[in-house]
Design a protein around this motif. Structure first.
Motif, PDB file in Angstrom:
ATOM      1  N   GLY A  78       0.826  -1.194   0.000  1.00 14.67           N
ATOM      2  CA  GLY A  78       0.000   0.000   0.000  1.00 14.67           C
ATOM      3  C   GLY A  78       0.860   1.244   0.000  1.00 14.67           C
ATOM      4  N   VAL A  79       0.401   2.273  -0.668  1.00 14.66           N
ATOM      5  CA  VAL A  79       1.126   3.543  -0.709  1.00 14.66           C
ATOM      6  C   VAL A  79       0.584   4.435   0.390  1.00 14.66           C
ATOM      7  N   GLU A  80       1.474   4.951   1.215  1.00 13.33           N
ATOM      8  CA  GLU A  80       1.083   5.844   2.296  1.00 13.33           C
ATOM      9  C   GLU A  80       1.081   7.297   1.837  1.00 13.33           C
ATOM     10  N   SER A  81       2.118   7.710   1.095  1.00 15.48           N
ATOM     11  CA  SER A  81       2.177   9.097   0.618  1.00 15.48           C
ATOM     12  C   SER A  81       3.220   9.230  -0.492  1.00 15.48           C
ATOM     13  N   LEU A  82       3.094  10.314  -1.223  1.00 17.49           N
ATOM     14  CA  LEU A  82       4.066  10.693  -2.243  1.00 17.49           C
ATOM     15  C   LEU A  82       4.366  12.171  -2.042  1.00 17.49           C
ATOM     16  N   ASP A  83       5.635  12.495  -1.805  1.00 21.05           N
ATOM     17  CA  ASP A  83       6.072  13.883  -1.707  1.00 21.05           C
ATOM     18  C   ASP A  83       6.809  14.240  -2.990  1.00 21.05           C
ATOM     19  N   LEU A  99       9.616  11.293  -3.166  1.00 20.66           N
ATOM     20  CA  LEU A  99       9.794  10.367  -2.062  1.00 20.66           C
ATOM     21  C   LEU A  99       8.466   9.645  -1.860  1.00 20.66           C
ATOM     22  N   LEU A 100       8.492   8.343  -2.022  1.00 23.62           N
ATOM     23  CA  LEU A 100       7.301   7.510  -1.953  1.00 23.62           C
ATOM     24  C   LEU A 100       7.376   6.668  -0.685  1.00 23.62           C
ATOM     25  N   SER A 101       6.397   6.803   0.201  1.00 23.75           N
ATOM     26  CA  SER A 101       6.326   6.004   1.434  1.00 23.75           C
ATOM     27  C   SER A 101       5.354   4.853   1.191  1.00 23.75           C
ATOM     28  N   ILE A 102       5.841   3.624   1.384  1.00 22.31           N
ATOM     29  CA  ILE A 102       5.018   2.449   1.121  1.00 22.31           C
ATOM     30  C   ILE A 102       5.068   1.490   2.296  1.00 22.31           C
ATOM     31  N   PRO A 138       8.189  -8.516   4.005  1.00 26.89           N
ATOM     32  CA  PRO A 138       6.920  -8.649   4.734  1.00 26.89           C
ATOM     33  C   PRO A 138       6.880  -7.776   5.981  1.00 26.89           C
ATOM     34  N   LYS A 139       5.685  -7.274   6.260  1.00 26.47           N
ATOM     35  CA  LYS A 139       5.435  -6.472   7.467  1.00 26.47           C
ATOM     36  C   LYS A 139       6.421  -5.310   7.603  1.00 26.47           C
ATOM     37  N   ALA A 140       6.738  -4.674   6.495  1.00 21.45           N
ATOM     38  CA  ALA A 140       7.735  -3.596   6.514  1.00 21.45           C
ATOM     39  C   ALA A 140       7.163  -2.333   5.880  1.00 21.45           C
ATOM     40  N   ALA A 141       7.684  -1.215   6.349  1.00 17.73           N
ATOM     41  CA  ALA A 141       7.395   0.080   5.741  1.00 17.73           C
ATOM     42  C   ALA A 141       8.734   0.632   5.264  1.00 17.73           C
ATOM     43  N   THR A 142       8.723   1.267   4.116  1.00 18.92           N
ATOM     44  CA  THR A 142       9.969   1.793   3.571  1.00 18.92           C
ATOM     45  C   THR A 142       9.676   3.020   2.724  1.00 18.92           C
ATOM     46  N   GLN A 143      10.733   3.675   2.304  1.00 18.04           N
ATOM     47  CA  GLN A 143      10.600   4.831   1.426  1.00 18.04           C
ATOM     48  C   GLN A 143      11.494   4.626   0.207  1.00 18.04           C
ATOM     49  N   LEU A 144      10.990   5.021  -0.931  1.00 17.88           N
ATOM     50  CA  LEU A 144      11.748   5.007  -2.178  1.00 17.88           C
ATOM     51  C   LEU A 144      11.837   6.439  -2.659  1.00 17.88           C
ATOM     52  N   GLY A 145      12.979   6.803  -3.210  1.00 15.73           N
ATOM     53  CA  GLY A 145      13.142   8.163  -3.694  1.00 15.73           C
ATOM     54  C   GLY A 145      13.834   8.185  -5.038  1.00 15.73           C
TER      55      GLY A 145
END
Length: 167
Positions: A78-83, A99-102, A138-145
């Motif tokens: 799931g995508v949380e936010s995009l800055d 910056l994409l928070s997923i 699994p069960k992780a949150a991360t950011q891609l930029g």
């Protein structure tokens, strides 16, 4: 007789080799068309413009949170936010840092492929940038930029953007 058939074939072979592709397609009026050119591409649907839209300013950051995202996710990600930040602009291009928070809520690895599309304030597509497939544990949150470049004279007019997940 065989020699005559072989000669005829050799003479006609270049004609067949030069033949063009034939395209058959139905237009918007329901008429069938048979031509040597491919059918025209359908126009891009413009993004609905916002009355509050203004073009980005250098250094400005805009956020798209999950309340504004159209959920088209798969693989449990799931995508949380995009800055999105306009880093620099010149007469030929605008460069945006993103910056994409997923988040992966599943117990298995997840994957993500996304496109960031850039529009002017009238809602017309100016450019897009692709975020490649990424493995999300699994069960992780991360950011891609990354950095996206929108080229052309209209790059200065980017005011709207959208994120398309798993297109």
């Amino acid at each position: 007789m065989k020699l005559l058939a072989v000669l005829a074939l050799l003479i006609l072979l270049p004609i067949f080799a030069a033949a063009q592709d034939i395209h058959k397609w139905k237009d918007g009026n329901g008429q069938w068309n048979i031509t040597n050119t491919p059918p025209p591409l359908p126009p891009e649907d413009p993004l609905t413009p916002s009355p509050e839209c203004t073009p980005f300013h250098v250094g400005e950051i805009r956020r798209m949170d999950k309340s504004r995202l159209v959920p088209r996710t798969s693989h449990y990600v799931g995508v949380e936010s995009l800055d999105l930040k306009l880093a620099e602009v010149d007469t030929k291009a605008a460069r945006f840092d993103w910056l994409l928070s997923i988040k992966n809520d599943a117990t298995v690895d997840g994957k993500l492929l996304a496109k960031i599309r850039f529009y002017d304030c009238s809602g017309f597509l100016i450019g897009e940038s692709v975020v490649q497939w990424r493995r999300i544990p699994p069960k992780a949150a991360t950011q891609l930029g990354g950095r996206a470049t929108v080229s052309g004279g209209s790059a200065r007019r980017v005011g709207l953007f959208e994120l398309i997940v798993n297109p």
